[in-house]
Scaffold this motif. Structure first.
Motif, short mmCIF file in Angstrom:
data_model
loop_
_atom_site.label_atom_id
_atom_site.label_comp_id
_atom_site.label_asym_id
_atom_site.label_seq_id
_atom_site.Cartn_x
_atom_site.Cartn_y
_atom_site.Cartn_z
N ALA A 1 58.41 84.59 99.52
CA ALA A 1 58.41 83.14 99.38
C ALA A 1 57.51 82.49 100.44
O ALA A 1 56.76 81.54 100.15
N ALA A 2 57.56 83.02 101.67
CA ALA A 2 56.70 82.48 102.72
C ALA A 2 55.23 82.75 102.43
O ALA A 2 54.36 81.90 102.68
N ALA A 3 54.94 83.93 101.87
CA ALA A 3 53.55 84.25 101.51
C ALA A 3 53.06 83.31 100.41
O ALA A 3 51.91 82.84 100.45
N TRP A 4 53.92 83.04 99.43
CA TRP A 4 53.54 82.11 98.37
C TRP A 4 53.29 80.71 98.93
O TRP A 4 52.28 80.07 98.60
N ALA A 5 54.18 80.25 99.80
CA ALA A 5 54.03 78.90 100.37
C ALA A 5 52.78 78.82 101.25
O ALA A 5 52.01 77.84 101.16
N LEU A 6 52.56 79.83 102.08
CA LEU A 6 51.38 79.81 102.96
C LEU A 6 50.09 79.90 102.15
O LEU A 6 49.13 79.16 102.41
N GLY A 7 50.07 80.80 101.17
CA GLY A 7 48.88 80.92 100.34
C GLY A 7 48.59 79.65 99.58
O GLY A 7 47.43 79.24 99.45
N THR A 8 49.64 79.00 99.08
CA THR A 8 49.45 77.73 98.35
C THR A 8 48.93 76.64 99.28
O THR A 8 48.00 75.90 98.93
N LEU A 9 49.53 76.54 100.45
CA LEU A 9 49.14 75.48 101.39
C LEU A 9 47.69 75.62 101.83
O LEU A 9 46.92 74.65 101.79
N VAL A 10 47.30 76.82 102.23
CA VAL A 10 45.93 77.02 102.71
C VAL A 10 44.94 76.89 101.55
O VAL A 10 43.85 76.31 101.70
N SER A 11 45.30 77.43 100.39
CA SER A 11 44.40 77.31 99.23
C SER A 11 44.19 75.86 98.83
O SER A 11 43.10 75.47 98.41
N ALA A 12 45.24 75.05 98.96
CA ALA A 12 45.14 73.64 98.58
C ALA A 12 44.17 72.89 99.48
O ALA A 12 43.60 71.86 99.07
N LEU A 13 43.93 73.40 100.68
CA LEU A 13 43.02 72.72 101.60
C LEU A 13 41.57 72.80 101.13
O LEU A 13 40.71 72.08 101.64
N VAL A 14 41.30 73.70 100.15
CA VAL A 14 39.93 73.82 99.66
C VAL A 14 39.50 72.57 98.90
O VAL A 14 38.30 72.29 98.77
N ILE A 15 40.47 71.81 98.38
CA ILE A 15 40.13 70.59 97.65
C ILE A 15 40.28 69.35 98.52
O ILE A 15 40.18 68.23 98.03
N VAL A 16 40.54 69.56 99.80
CA VAL A 16 40.69 68.46 100.75
C VAL A 16 39.57 68.56 101.77
O VAL A 16 39.15 69.66 102.16
N ASP A 17 39.08 67.43 102.19
CA ASP A 17 37.99 67.40 103.17
C ASP A 17 38.56 67.63 104.57
O ASP A 17 38.92 66.69 105.29
N VAL A 18 38.68 68.91 104.93
CA VAL A 18 39.19 69.29 106.25
C VAL A 18 38.17 70.19 106.92
O VAL A 18 37.38 70.87 106.27
N ASP A 19 38.23 70.21 108.23
CA ASP A 19 37.28 70.99 109.02
C ASP A 19 37.87 72.38 109.27
O ASP A 19 38.49 72.64 110.29
N LEU A 20 37.68 73.26 108.29
CA LEU A 20 38.16 74.64 108.39
C LEU A 20 37.02 75.58 108.02
O LEU A 20 36.17 75.24 107.20
N PRO A 21 37.00 76.77 108.60
CA PRO A 21 35.97 77.74 108.22
C PRO A 21 36.13 78.15 106.76
O PRO A 21 37.24 78.35 106.26
N GLY A 22 35.02 78.28 106.07
CA GLY A 22 35.06 78.56 104.64
C GLY A 22 35.63 79.92 104.29
O GLY A 22 36.14 80.12 103.19
N TRP A 23 35.56 80.88 105.24
CA TRP A 23 36.01 82.23 104.92
C TRP A 23 37.53 82.32 104.76
O TRP A 23 38.04 83.33 104.23
#
Length: 351
Positions: A43-65
């Motif tokens: 469940a934690a892996a699903w939540a973490l993967g969803t949260l970080v993946s969702a940042l790809v559609i948000v304008d945030v300053d994170l490394p692309g890799w």
């Protein structure tokens, strides 16, 4: 003078609890504490993967890799959840998904990225439906509706995070077709054969199938043979809705996917053959999981379009449920009332 007592509906003995129809395998882990720990990790892996993946559609300053590893984590978590729910082999399917995702992250070739994104879309769409539970009342139906949309949305951001170079129409068609095929195989494995369907429920299944063919055929015919005036009118309507309310409902979700989700979880509360209606709900969740595959997709537009589709589809599904429920009540007014079905908990295996 004697009076005749009005005969009401005969009920089954409520003192005998209903049982689940299928044998369920023994717990995979002997220790309950270990089983809970593994469940929490997934469940934690699903939540973490969803949260970080969702940042790809948000304008945030994170490394692309960071996004593709997050999508890989999410894909493996979705595969574990679906495999466990369907009673599959956890040593095989999640491992294969993990190998594919690892190769896609490491090599980043077009073929591997497309395959990984497609896997994310398929397992996200199918698990969104399989993770639901039977729902009898309005509150329960709304709960299952939200659960399915949440899981499908996580699959959508996972597909977006892969950023795979795809042809959008071909990719979407392949994901929908693969998701339907996988859902049919899982429903058949659950023993929900067509032999148990009554005439009313079989009519529902046939009606949904006809609606699927009609919507898809109509869209294809309009795109291929529609007059310039009709195509211009459709474009104008879409443009007007997009500029005024920010989104456009998708017909396949409004008329097929989301109503099937409502009717299916409701029917499952009495008959396991409700799973067959939920096969068509996979069409709606698959459209959601592929909605962000295009790099040019506007997240706000996609979100509002999905929201409008969900509201309209929910309303249509509740109306269809009411009509079917009233007809079923009339036909079985003097018959033995069927007990409510029971199923294993949401995060437990169905077989």
């Amino acid at each position: 003078m004697t009076t005749t007592r009005a005969q009401g509906r005969r009920r089954l003995d409520a003192s005998v609890p209903a049982e689940y129809e299928l044998p369920v395998r023994q717990p995979r882990l002997d220790s309950p504490a270990t089983a809970v720990l593994v469940r929490n990790v997934v469940a934690a892996a699903w939540a973490l993967g969803t949260l970080v993946s969702a940042l790809v559609i948000v304008d945030v300053d994170l490394p692309g890799w960071i996004f593709r590893p997050a999508a890989a984590l999410l894909t493996v978590a979705l595969t574990v959840g679906l495999t466990h729910r369907a009673g599959g082999h956890l040593r095989i399917w999640p491992a294969l998904a993990g190998v594919l995702c690892l190769l896609a992250v490491a090599l980043q070739t077009n073929g591997l990225l497309v395959a990984a994104a497609a896997l994310t879309g398929v397992v996200g769409a199918v698990w969104a439906v399989m993770v639901t539970r039977p729902a009898d009342g309005l509150v329960e139906i709304l709960r299952e509706f939200v659960v399915a949309l949440t899981v499908a949305a996580s699959g959508a951001v996972g597909v977006a995070a892969w950023n795979a170079p795809v042809d959008v129409e071909t990719f979407s068609f392949v994901v929908v077709a693969a998701a339907i095929t996988l859902a049919i195989s899982m429903v058949w494995a659950l023993g929900a054969g067509l032999h148990g369907l009554g005439r009313l429920h079989l009519a529902v299944l046939v009606g949904v199938a006809v609606a699927v063919v009609a919507v898809i055929a109509y869209g294809s015919i309009v795109r291929a043979y529609g007059s310039p005036g009709l195509l211009a009118l459709i474009d104008d309507v879409v443009y007007t809705m997009r500029t005024t309310i920010g989104g456009v409902p998708r017909p396949v979700e409004v008329f097929i996917g989301f109503p099937a989700l409502v009717v299916g979880v409701s029917m499952r509360s009495v008959r396991r053959e409700g799973w067959w209606v939920l096969v068509f709900a996979v069409i709606g969740t698959a459209v959601v999981t592929t909605s962000l595959v295009s790099p040019g997709a506007y997240p706000t537009y996609i979100t509002l379009s999905t929201l409008y589709s969900a509201v309209l589809g929910l309303g249509l599904g509740l109306a269809a449920r009411r009509v079917l429920g009233s007809q079923s009540a009339i036909r079985s007014a003097r018959a033995v009332q069927e007990p409510h079905r029971v199923e294993p908990p949401r995060l437990s295996g169905l077989k």
